[in-house]
Motif scaffolding. Sequence first.
Motif, mmCIF file in Angstrom:
data_model
loop_
_atom_site.group_PDB
_atom_site.id
_atom_site.type_symbol
_atom_site.label_atom_id
_atom_site.label_comp_id
_atom_site.label_asym_id
_atom_site.label_seq_id
_atom_site.Cartn_x
_atom_site.Cartn_y
_atom_site.Cartn_z
ATOM 1 N N ASN A 63 58.591 -9.612 43.103
ATOM 2 C CA ASN A 63 57.330 -9.134 43.691
ATOM 3 C C ASN A 63 56.477 -8.506 42.598
ATOM 4 O O ASN A 63 56.945 -8.299 41.474
ATOM 5 C CB ASN A 63 57.630 -8.060 44.736
ATOM 6 N N ALA A 64 55.243 -8.132 43.000
ATOM 7 C CA ALA A 64 54.351 -7.439 42.064
ATOM 8 C C ALA A 64 54.929 -6.059 41.755
ATOM 9 O O ALA A 64 55.431 -5.382 42.658
ATOM 10 C CB ALA A 64 52.984 -7.278 42.695
ATOM 11 N N ALA A 121 55.096 -10.423 37.658
ATOM 12 C CA ALA A 121 55.736 -10.119 38.953
ATOM 13 C C ALA A 121 57.217 -9.888 38.690
ATOM 14 O O ALA A 121 58.067 -10.683 39.059
ATOM 15 C CB ALA A 121 55.526 -11.280 39.920
ATOM 16 N N TYR A 175 49.817 -8.060 45.611
ATOM 17 C CA TYR A 175 49.333 -8.587 44.324
ATOM 18 C C TYR A 175 47.863 -8.201 44.150
ATOM 19 O O TYR A 175 47.182 -7.855 45.119
ATOM 20 C CB TYR A 175 49.497 -10.113 44.279
ATOM 21 N N ASP A 204 51.051 -14.095 37.003
ATOM 22 C CA ASP A 204 51.933 -13.831 38.156
ATOM 23 C C ASP A 204 51.474 -12.638 38.988
ATOM 24 O O ASP A 204 51.764 -12.581 40.178
ATOM 25 C CB ASP A 204 53.365 -13.578 37.670
ATOM 26 N N ILE A 205 50.751 -11.671 38.391
ATOM 27 C CA ILE A 205 50.331 -10.490 39.153
ATOM 28 C C ILE A 205 49.242 -10.844 40.182
ATOM 29 O O ILE A 205 48.949 -10.068 41.086
ATOM 30 C CB ILE A 205 49.847 -9.340 38.221
#
Length: 499
Positions: free
Chosen positions: A401-402, A243, A419, A438-439
Amino acid sequence: MAKRKTIRTIPRERAPVGEQDPQARIRNFGEVTLRFTPEQAQHEASRCIECAKPVCTPGCPVGVDIKGFIAKIAANDLRGAYDIITETNLLPAVCGRVCPQENQCEGSCVIGNTLAPVAIGRLERFVGDTAIAEGWSNIPYIEPNGLRIGIIGSGPAGMACAADMAKAGCDVTVYEAFHVPGGVLRYGIPDFRLPNVVVDAEIANLEKLGVRFECNTLVGRLFTIEQMVGELGFDAVFIGTGAGYPSFLGIPGDSLNGVLSANELLTRCNMMQAKDRGFDTPLPIGARVAVIGSGNTAMDAMRVCRRLGAEEVHCIYRRSRAEAPARLEEVHHAEQEGIDFHWLTAPVAILDDGKGGVRGMRCIRMELGEPDASGRRRPVAVKGSEYEFACDLVVVAIGTNANPIIGQTSKIKLDKRGYIATDETLATSLAGVYAGGDIVTGAATVIQAMGAGRKAASSMIAYLGLRDTDAVYRAPASAEAALFGLDPGEHNFVRVRTA
Ligand SMILES: Cc1cc2nc3c(=O)[nH]c(=O)nc-3n(C[C@H](O)[C@H](O)[C@H](O)COP(=O)(O)OP(=O)(O)OC[C@H]3O[C@@H](n4cnc5c(N)ncnc54)[C@H](O)[C@@H]3O)c2cc1C
């Protein structure tokens, strides 16, 4: 028989660990916290009371056998300790340094009810560093199965998934957009917390497993995920793209020269030699820098600015110190390095110097109201408390963010926040395509990303009909649970069945 250790018989104090002096370290990028000496490691290992039912292991997202590896250190068997850790954790020298142990294993340690908990992270780092110095690695016998796995992103999630798939016998290729692998471990976390030589050593271990890294490869632009599982012939794909797309403030002056994201600052410092003399990729640093935010990323950005020569570095955060999301140790180190903290303060505009650059910010004082959805008390602006704050560089570290590229170039299903949407096995909406780190979760931690990479690998192994090499063999519960007398968990079972 050795006498059982109790809280009364163990050393009360933790082994003191060496640190670079704050005044010296703000002039270099060398590690702040030094590693344990063998004597310190012995002292600390002797503080583990070897609980019958250890609660530290469930506190670790990848379930390291902590009691087991500490007992090996106490017995001076460091190779044994390394073997135990690497059964579940690929990156001990990394996790020993950057995991938030205070909320995980050390947060659960029963010694912590009375005394300081056992310094599990420092012991893990001691073992990981010893393994690097001694050139140890654990490479099992691998029987190639001819299946091809594509991994997108070389951060901790991608690395953990790659390792497990390689151990299962697959031919694994990791595609990385940057020119070197490692994800945030490389481009985000600075050398004074996690030296690049440590990341290099852990990546070399993956290469020994047969994993190939193809850098400078932006998936979604060079080829799509659909092409990977189609014409490129991958049998399964894992997406671990993190992310890394920064959020900005959305206030007047956001796009002035002299406003940059913490990720850009850190990438230019860590990956593009901005900190080294003689390179044509310098990073002009302001005399008076303001960093917005108070997470680990903000702490890293502030401490990098200090080392790059900023005269003053200020942290602007809308809540108080108690709510700061950074690890306490990082806040403490930043304070020692002379960072000026402005708690309960928020920027409302960034001010133009008349030439397109920054001359300062308009800030407002905040107070804490009722708790919000995150459980933390909501910051509320104090009416009439605005004031001007002079600075010439603003670094924004308010979250990420993604990255949108994968979503824009594939039919993969995303969640409401952009995401990648997965089920509980980390399978995405595309057959054979898994995602984690994180994605999927949004910004989290290194060990959580690694846990997700391993979980996805286990699901991919099941999807491909391979036997999980980590699974302990158990005879089928009943004759009916076996098919034609064969355990369905066995290697290549699917092909045996369909042949
Ligand atoms: C500055 C900073 C400090 C941090 N400090 C800590 C800490 O102290 N402790 C802790 O536990 N956590 C920390 N974190 C969080 C932690 O690093 C992350 O949660 C973790 O790295 C996530 O791992 P990941 O593998 O999901 O993604 P990442 O580490 O972000 O790796 C993703 C990789 O995918 C690549 N990529 C993206 N898109 C593509 C594409 N289309 N094609 C090919 N490659 C692509 C990226 O270049 C990147 O290398 C920190 C994060 C930051 C930013």
